[in-house]
Scaffold this motif. Structure first.
Motif, mmCIF file in Angstrom:
data_model
loop_
_atom_site.group_PDB
_atom_site.id
_atom_site.type_symbol
_atom_site.label_atom_id
_atom_site.label_comp_id
_atom_site.label_asym_id
_atom_site.label_seq_id
_atom_site.Cartn_x
_atom_site.Cartn_y
_atom_site.Cartn_z
ATOM 1 N N ASN A 87 -8.372 4.046 -3.145
ATOM 2 C CA ASN A 87 -6.975 4.205 -2.766
ATOM 3 C C ASN A 87 -6.858 4.520 -1.277
ATOM 4 O OD1 ASN A 87 -8.031 6.710 -2.837
ATOM 5 N ND2 ASN A 87 -6.549 7.574 -4.258
ATOM 6 N N SER B 96 -5.290 9.705 2.757
ATOM 7 C CA SER B 96 -4.438 8.556 2.416
ATOM 8 C C SER B 96 -3.012 9.057 2.203
ATOM 9 C CB SER B 96 -4.964 7.864 1.155
ATOM 10 O OG SER B 96 -4.791 8.677 0.033
ATOM 11 N N SER B 229 -1.127 3.721 -12.599
ATOM 12 C CA SER B 229 -0.544 4.436 -11.465
ATOM 13 C C SER B 229 -1.661 5.009 -10.606
ATOM 14 C CB SER B 229 0.364 5.563 -11.967
ATOM 15 O OG SER B 229 1.354 5.050 -12.835
ATOM 16 N N ASP B 230 -1.304 5.462 -9.409
ATOM 17 C CA ASP B 230 -2.271 6.112 -8.532
ATOM 18 C C ASP B 230 -2.105 7.625 -8.699
ATOM 19 O OD1 ASP B 230 -3.683 7.254 -6.453
ATOM 20 O OD2 ASP B 230 -3.307 5.559 -5.095
ATOM 21 N N LYS B 233 -0.945 9.879 -5.719
ATOM 22 C CA LYS B 233 0.350 9.704 -5.064
ATOM 23 C C LYS B 233 1.391 10.473 -5.875
ATOM 24 C CE LYS B 233 -0.832 5.479 -2.679
ATOM 25 N NZ LYS B 233 -1.372 6.266 -1.560
ATOM 26 N N ASP B 236 4.579 7.966 -8.025
ATOM 27 C CA ASP B 236 3.985 6.688 -8.415
ATOM 28 C C ASP B 236 3.931 6.605 -9.937
ATOM 29 O OD1 ASP B 236 2.412 4.418 -6.858
ATOM 30 O OD2 ASP B 236 1.357 4.758 -8.739
ATOM 31 N N SER B 320 7.498 3.456 -7.093
ATOM 32 C CA SER B 320 6.332 3.659 -6.242
ATOM 33 C C SER B 320 6.728 3.484 -4.784
ATOM 34 C CB SER B 320 5.234 2.653 -6.584
ATOM 35 O OG SER B 320 4.131 2.831 -5.725
ATOM 36 N N ASP B 321 6.126 4.292 -3.912
ATOM 37 C CA ASP B 321 6.283 4.095 -2.471
ATOM 38 C C ASP B 321 4.954 3.656 -1.847
ATOM 39 O OD1 ASP B 321 4.756 6.397 -2.485
ATOM 40 O OD2 ASP B 321 6.408 7.711 -1.887
ATOM 41 N N ASP B 322 4.043 3.166 -2.697
ATOM 42 C CA ASP B 322 2.721 2.733 -2.224
ATOM 43 C C ASP B 322 2.881 1.497 -1.337
ATOM 44 O OD1 ASP B 322 0.129 1.857 -1.880
ATOM 45 O OD2 ASP B 322 -0.464 2.251 -3.958
ATOM 46 N N TYR B 323 2.405 1.599 -0.090
ATOM 47 C CA TYR B 323 2.543 0.478 0.851
ATOM 48 C C TYR B 323 1.891 -0.798 0.328
ATOM 49 C CZ TYR B 323 -2.359 1.158 2.093
ATOM 50 O OH TYR B 323 -3.722 1.246 2.041
ATOM 51 N N ARG B 324 0.919 -0.672 -0.574
ATOM 52 C CA ARG B 324 0.217 -1.857 -1.084
ATOM 53 C C ARG B 324 1.090 -2.691 -2.008
ATOM 54 N NH1 ARG B 324 -4.918 1.517 -3.018
ATOM 55 N NH2 ARG B 324 -3.162 2.755 -3.767
#
Lengths: 87, 385
Positions: A87, B96, B229-230, B233, B236, B320-324
């Motif tokens: 991650n 991260s 999910s992560d 984070k 997420d 999610s706010d994950d940039y990926r």
């Protein structure tokens, strides 16, 4: 703004060309496009190291691992392999 | 058996022509095990750029550094089999994005996890392969273990030739069974232990077009079920199932007067989370005596997932706010060099990856945590009878 729109247009055109390549590939496979008959003893260029799909299978594996952990997309090269908590 | 000491262009061409005759076929056009044992060692340094001041609200701006070591041995066994053992160690440190908040001006900014993360991953894989006159089949088992994640995966693949060996069909299936147990450190996590299963199928075909060109196309389908999910984070929450599809095609064209080859690849990706992507890769492989130079470019364009937003909307079922999962484009430029000296091959590679929301061909919102990185590799391979 105009430059960004132009860049997007160029990128879209390149992608359209590559989609055409994909369709061409399908055409060849389905027999709609003729291919040159190549005898087994005339395949020296095809056997060049530089003509392989992956120049290094270990690097291809690592590269796939890096991109899969930084982008939403994955797959397209064969088996998916093991997961990780990257991650 | 004494190997040829020199690799003049004439000797190389003659040996390659002999290599494609059925009785001498090597790994190039399938269907005989390698004629030598290969031992290799590669070291890779992966370094992400620090985030700029205007994108970070709180925490370290530095991101991940990962040291990767790959060691392998691959050998023929009898007349029809080969076996390979691969070991990979990843040691990572850094930080991260934890979640995305809002500045006083209303712009999204990243809250980082802190520079406390350290993790070590060890992956061990064994591959056996059986060769017959018109094809080969392989079986691979992998175990990956790190402080907070364990995966056991297997895969099977087969390739067989038709149309006087001008067409090769390929099929593979794989399955991975993962367990995530997040470590409780400086940022809170809200799960103890979760499972994730992933299954994948691939079917492809390659066709010789001429004595200097070959093309391929393939389709893949991947299904994941479980905890997607992560856990590191804060905001997420993803669906517990994920269907992914790809269409990939490639072309290899050799240019005789230049003694070089063009690589062109394209992949289209789509999934049921609403993401799509285009990936275009172009490369050139130049042979020069014992040296090989391979400059390459890759362009990637991604559309965002349905439940992504720059600042997560956690009133929705999924968010999610994950940039990926955002819309962005990325460019990679790299150069790989190898040199052969007797039974030894040395390699070095340097690659730069940069990403930007404006480079995407898809509409969508930008994320402040997009990553840029460097990847550098050195390696050495020894081949012996």
């Amino acid at each position: 703004m105009l430059f960004r729109l132009y860049r997007r247009k160029v990128a879209t055109q390149i992608i359209d060309l590559l989609r055409a390549l994909a369709l061409l590939s399908l055409g060849i496979i389905s027999g709609c496009v003729t291919v040159e008959e190549v005898a087994p003893w005339d395949r020296g260029y095809l056997a060049e190291a530089g003509m392989q799909w992956d120049l290094s299978s270990r690097d291809a594996k690592l590269e796939g691992h890096v991109y899969t952990s930084k982008e939403a997309s994955s797959g397209g090269t064969g088996s998916a392999g093991g997961g990780c908590g990257c991650n | 058996m004494q190997r040829l000491p020199a690799r003049s262009p004439l000797v190389r061409r003659l040996s390659q022509t002999v290599a494609v005759l059925p009785i001498y076929q090597g790994s190039v056009l399938a269907d005989a095990p390698p004629t030598f044992t290969e031992v290799g060692l590669r070291y890779t340094q992966y370094t992400e750029d620090a985030l700029s001041d205007d994108k970070v609200l709180f925490g370290s701006k530095d991101r991940y550094d990962i040291n990767i070591t790959q060691l392998w041995i691959e050998a023929p066994v009898g007349a029809s089999w080969s076996v390979a053992l691969d070991v990979q160690n990843d040691y990572q440190t850094g930080a991260s994005p934890w979640f995305v908040g809002t500045t006083s001006e209303g712009n999204p900014g990243v809250i980082m996890s802190g520079a406390s993360i350290q993790d070590n991953r060890v992956e061990v894989g064994v591959t056996t392969r059986y060769f017959w006159a018109d094809g080969n089949a392989g079986f691979n088992v992998i175990h990956s273990d790190e402080d907070d994640y364990e995966a056991v995966a297997w895969s099977m693949d087969a390739a067989w030739n038709t149309n006087r060996n001008t067409r090769t069909w390929t099929a593979s299936a794989s399955s991975s069974h993962d367990t995530v147990e997040p470590t409780q450190e400086k940022i809170p996590v809200f799960i103890d232990k979760e499972k994730l299963d992933t299954h994948s199928l691939y079917f492809g075909v390659s066709q010789i077009l001429s004595r200097t060109a070959i093309v391929k196309v393939g389709l893949s389908y991947t299904y994941s079920e479980g905890f997607l999910s992560d856990p590191y984070k804060l905001r997420d929450a993803r669906p517990e199932a994920h269907h992914r599809y790809t269409l990939a095609t490639g072309l290899r064209q050799h240019f005789v007067p230049l003694d070089g080859s063009l690589h062109a690849d394209y992949r289209y990706y789509s999934d049921d989370w609403g993401s799509q992507s285009h990936t275009v890769s172009l490369g050139w492989v130049q042979q020069w005596d014992r040296h090989t130079l391979n400059p390459y470019l890759r362009y990637y364009s991604q559309g965002q997932a349905d439940f992504f937003s720059p600042v997560a909307d956690f009133t929705s079922a999924y968010y999610s706010d994950d940039y990926r999962l955002s819309s962005f484009g990325a460019l990679t430029a790299g150069l790989r060099w190898t040199v052969e000296v007797g039974d030894w091959t040395a390699e070095a590679q340097l690659e730069r990856y940069v990403s930007d929301h404006g480079w995407s061909t898809f509409a969508g919102e930008s994320a402040p945590g997009l990553v840029d990185f460097w990847r550098g590799t050195i390696g050495i391979i020894w081949r012996f009878d």
